[in-house]
Design an enzyme around this catalytic site. Structure first.
Site, PDB file in Angstrom:
ATOM      1  N   HIS A 113       0.850  -1.190   0.000  1.00 51.55           N
ATOM      2  CA  HIS A 113       0.000   0.000   0.000  1.00 51.55           C
ATOM      3  C   HIS A 113       0.885   1.238   0.000  1.00 51.55           C
ATOM      4  O   HIS A 113       2.122   1.138   0.057  1.00 51.55           O
ATOM      5  CB  HIS A 113      -0.986  -0.009   1.174  1.00 51.55           C
ATOM      6  CG  HIS A 113      -0.383   0.029   2.535  1.00 51.55           C
ATOM      7  ND1 HIS A 113       0.371  -1.000   3.058  1.00 51.55           N
ATOM      8  CD2 HIS A 113      -0.428   0.982   3.524  1.00 51.55           C
ATOM      9  CE1 HIS A 113       0.753  -0.694   4.297  1.00 51.55           C
ATOM     10  NE2 HIS A 113       0.294   0.507   4.591  1.00 51.55           N
ATOM     11  N   HIS A 115       1.379   3.963   2.045  1.00 48.76           N
ATOM     12  CA  HIS A 115       1.900   4.705   3.182  1.00 48.76           C
ATOM     13  C   HIS A 115       3.427   4.780   3.153  1.00 48.76           C
ATOM     14  O   HIS A 115       4.121   3.843   2.739  1.00 48.76           O
ATOM     15  CB  HIS A 115       1.431   4.082   4.494  1.00 48.76           C
ATOM     16  CG  HIS A 115      -0.003   4.380   4.805  1.00 48.76           C
ATOM     17  ND1 HIS A 115      -0.696   3.724   5.799  1.00 48.76           N
ATOM     18  CD2 HIS A 115      -0.882   5.252   4.242  1.00 48.76           C
ATOM     19  CE1 HIS A 115      -1.938   4.192   5.849  1.00 48.76           C
ATOM     20  NE2 HIS A 115      -2.071   5.116   4.906  1.00 48.76           N
ATOM     21  N   ASP A 117       5.738   4.577   5.331  1.00 48.11           N
ATOM     22  CA  ASP A 117       6.546   3.574   6.025  1.00 48.11           C
ATOM     23  C   ASP A 117       6.520   2.224   5.307  1.00 48.11           C
ATOM     24  O   ASP A 117       7.039   1.230   5.829  1.00 48.11           O
ATOM     25  CB  ASP A 117       6.120   3.434   7.492  1.00 48.11           C
ATOM     26  CG  ASP A 117       4.701   2.936   7.669  1.00 48.11           C
ATOM     27  OD1 ASP A 117       3.837   3.283   6.848  1.00 48.11           O
ATOM     28  OD2 ASP A 117       4.440   2.200   8.642  1.00 48.11           O
ATOM     29  N   HIS A 118       5.948   2.213   4.098  1.00 51.36           N
ATOM     30  CA  HIS A 118       5.968   1.012   3.249  1.00 51.36           C
ATOM     31  C   HIS A 118       6.545   1.285   1.859  1.00 51.36           C
ATOM     32  O   HIS A 118       6.889   0.341   1.149  1.00 51.36           O
ATOM     33  CB  HIS A 118       4.558   0.432   3.126  1.00 51.36           C
ATOM     34  CG  HIS A 118       4.046  -0.107   4.425  1.00 51.36           C
ATOM     35  ND1 HIS A 118       4.048  -1.447   4.741  1.00 51.36           N
ATOM     36  CD2 HIS A 118       3.551   0.527   5.517  1.00 51.36           C
ATOM     37  CE1 HIS A 118       3.577  -1.614   5.964  1.00 51.36           C
ATOM     38  NE2 HIS A 118       3.265  -0.419   6.456  1.00 51.36           N
ATOM     39  N   HIS A 174      -7.616  -0.608   5.213  1.00 51.56           N
ATOM     40  CA  HIS A 174      -6.576   0.257   5.784  1.00 51.56           C
ATOM     41  C   HIS A 174      -6.286   1.399   4.808  1.00 51.56           C
ATOM     42  O   HIS A 174      -6.231   2.562   5.198  1.00 51.56           O
ATOM     43  CB  HIS A 174      -5.328  -0.569   6.054  1.00 51.56           C
ATOM     44  CG  HIS A 174      -4.214   0.180   6.715  1.00 51.56           C
ATOM     45  ND1 HIS A 174      -4.300   0.681   7.989  1.00 51.56           N
ATOM     46  CD2 HIS A 174      -2.975   0.512   6.269  1.00 51.56           C
ATOM     47  CE1 HIS A 174      -3.171   1.285   8.303  1.00 51.56           C
ATOM     48  NE2 HIS A 174      -2.352   1.207   7.268  1.00 51.56           N
ATOM     49  N   ASP A 193      -0.495  -4.105   6.203  1.00 53.20           N
ATOM     50  CA  ASP A 193      -1.169  -3.605   7.405  1.00 53.20           C
ATOM     51  C   ASP A 193      -2.650  -3.968   7.448  1.00 53.20           C
ATOM     52  O   ASP A 193      -3.408  -3.343   8.187  1.00 53.20           O
ATOM     53  CB  ASP A 193      -1.026  -2.085   7.492  1.00 53.20           C
ATOM     54  CG  ASP A 193       0.383  -1.651   7.837  1.00 53.20           C
ATOM     55  OD1 ASP A 193       1.247  -2.516   8.058  1.00 53.20           O
ATOM     56  OD2 ASP A 193       0.631  -0.428   7.864  1.00 53.20           O
ATOM     57  N   HIS A 231       4.171  -5.132  10.991  1.00 53.23           N
ATOM     58  CA  HIS A 231       4.537  -4.416  12.212  1.00 53.23           C
ATOM     59  C   HIS A 231       4.579  -5.364  13.400  1.00 53.23           C
ATOM     60  O   HIS A 231       3.841  -6.358  13.456  1.00 53.23           O
ATOM     61  CB  HIS A 231       3.538  -3.294  12.525  1.00 53.23           C
ATOM     62  CG  HIS A 231       3.605  -2.136  11.582  1.00 53.23           C
ATOM     63  ND1 HIS A 231       4.425  -1.056  11.795  1.00 53.23           N
ATOM     64  CD2 HIS A 231       2.949  -1.900  10.414  1.00 53.23           C
ATOM     65  CE1 HIS A 231       4.271  -0.189  10.798  1.00 53.23           C
ATOM     66  NE2 HIS A 231       3.379  -0.684   9.954  1.00 53.23           N
TER      67      HIS A 231
END
Length: 315
Positions: A113, A115, A117-118, A174, A193, A231
């Site tokens: 996805h 975001h 942090d990905h 998400h 996530d 995570h």
């Protein structure tokens, strides 16, 4: 008919896949994003388990390692061809360190996805390695959401990393276009996530009914499927789970095991479909015990799921 996305390095990018030109995307900066699930922090160390982190089932080898404060990234390697993918790019330095440790050469990035942090390492890793970036087509900004994307994928598309095949699952909730990568032959699924050990992602771009359908899709996989979530939220998730499913003996036992693992700095990922069906309240809205505690005996599964997610948000 399924669209086959053949991504062996010699063949990529593939002309049959409609996509923007890579040159227009390679330098795009990652989008800022909220934390995937700001769960309560345990205060315990976040580090890899002692000893080798690489494991294999059949041909595919998996090397798992921590990034940022609580992310995991995963290198997937095909020994037959030398192809190597990283699932999501939270941070460049740990990914480069993992490549040096294993001696593998990066050929693909698989994003779950948009975001940051990905996807935060996409541009730099692509510039360094010339790897093919694969990401979801269904995000609200489309291909523009994934930095450096070469190939956009969705439900039932097939992604090949060398000789290793993954089927794409659409698992929105998400984010609007979130995908998972299911390696059926190797009994592994990489879920980003959408699902966590004893938890699930926050509903940033979807509603509870949408997320519940996505989780059902993952839970329909064979029970022995290894679930790689992105995570280390397991301890906080377990402490919440026992508040809505307190009579679940398997859950109470898993909480104790998780506390011991995190005290030792040992990762609790991957989990399995079977273990989540037994202990994850977000996978168990039909449970009579959960329904009784929530006072929702006559509610739909989606309604029970929504209330459980609401309580987790406030936990």
């Amino acid at each position: 008919n399924r669209m086959r996305v053949l991504l062996s390095r010699a063949l990529a990018p593939v002309a049959r896949v409609s996509r923007p030109a890579p040159s227009s995307l390679a330098a795009r900066s990652p989008h800022p994003a909220p934390r995937a699930d700001p769960a309560r922090r345990s205060g315990r160390p976040f580090r890899a388990s002692p000893g080798p982190a690489a494991s294999s089932t059949g041909a595919m080898q998996v090397h798992q390692f921590p990034c940022l404060s609580d992310n995991y990234a995963f290198l997937l390697h095909d020994p037959a061809t030398g192809a190597t993918a990283v699932v999501d790019t939270p941070e460049v330095a740990p990914i480069e360190a993992a490549l040096r440790e294993t001696g593998w050469k990066l050929t693909h990035i698989l994003n779950t996805h948009w975001h940051a942090d990905h996807t935060g390492g996409n541009a730099e890793l692509k510039a360094r390695h010339g790897c093919v970036v694969v990401g979801p087509r269904g995000e609200r900004k489309g291909a523009d959401a994934i930095p450096g994307v070469d190939v956009s994928v969705g439900q039932d598309d097939i992604v090949n990393i060398g000789s290793i095949e993954a089927k794409v699952l659409d698992v929105p909730g998400h984010t609007a276009g979130h995908v998972a990568y299911h390696f059926a032959t190797h009994s592994k699924v990489f879920v980003g996530d959408t699902l966590f050990a004893m938890g699930c992602g926050r509903l940033f771009e979807g509603d509870a009914a949408t997320m519940w359908r996505s989780i059902q899709k993952i839970m329909a996989l064979p029970r022995d499927t290894a679930v790689y979530c992105a995570h280390e939220y397991t301890l906080a998730n377990a402490r919440f789970a026992v508040t809505v499913d307190p009579e679940n003996e398997a859950l109470r036992k898993r909480l104790l095991e998780t506390e011991r693992a995190r005290d030792a700095g040992t990762p609790t990922v991957p989990t399995t479909v079977g273990l989540e069906l037994e202990t994850n309240p977000f996978c168990r809205p039909a449970s009579l015990g959960i329904r009784a505690l929530l006072g929702m005996a006559g509610a739909t599964d989606a309604e029970v799921f929504a209330e459980t997610r609401r309580r987790k948000d406030a936990f």
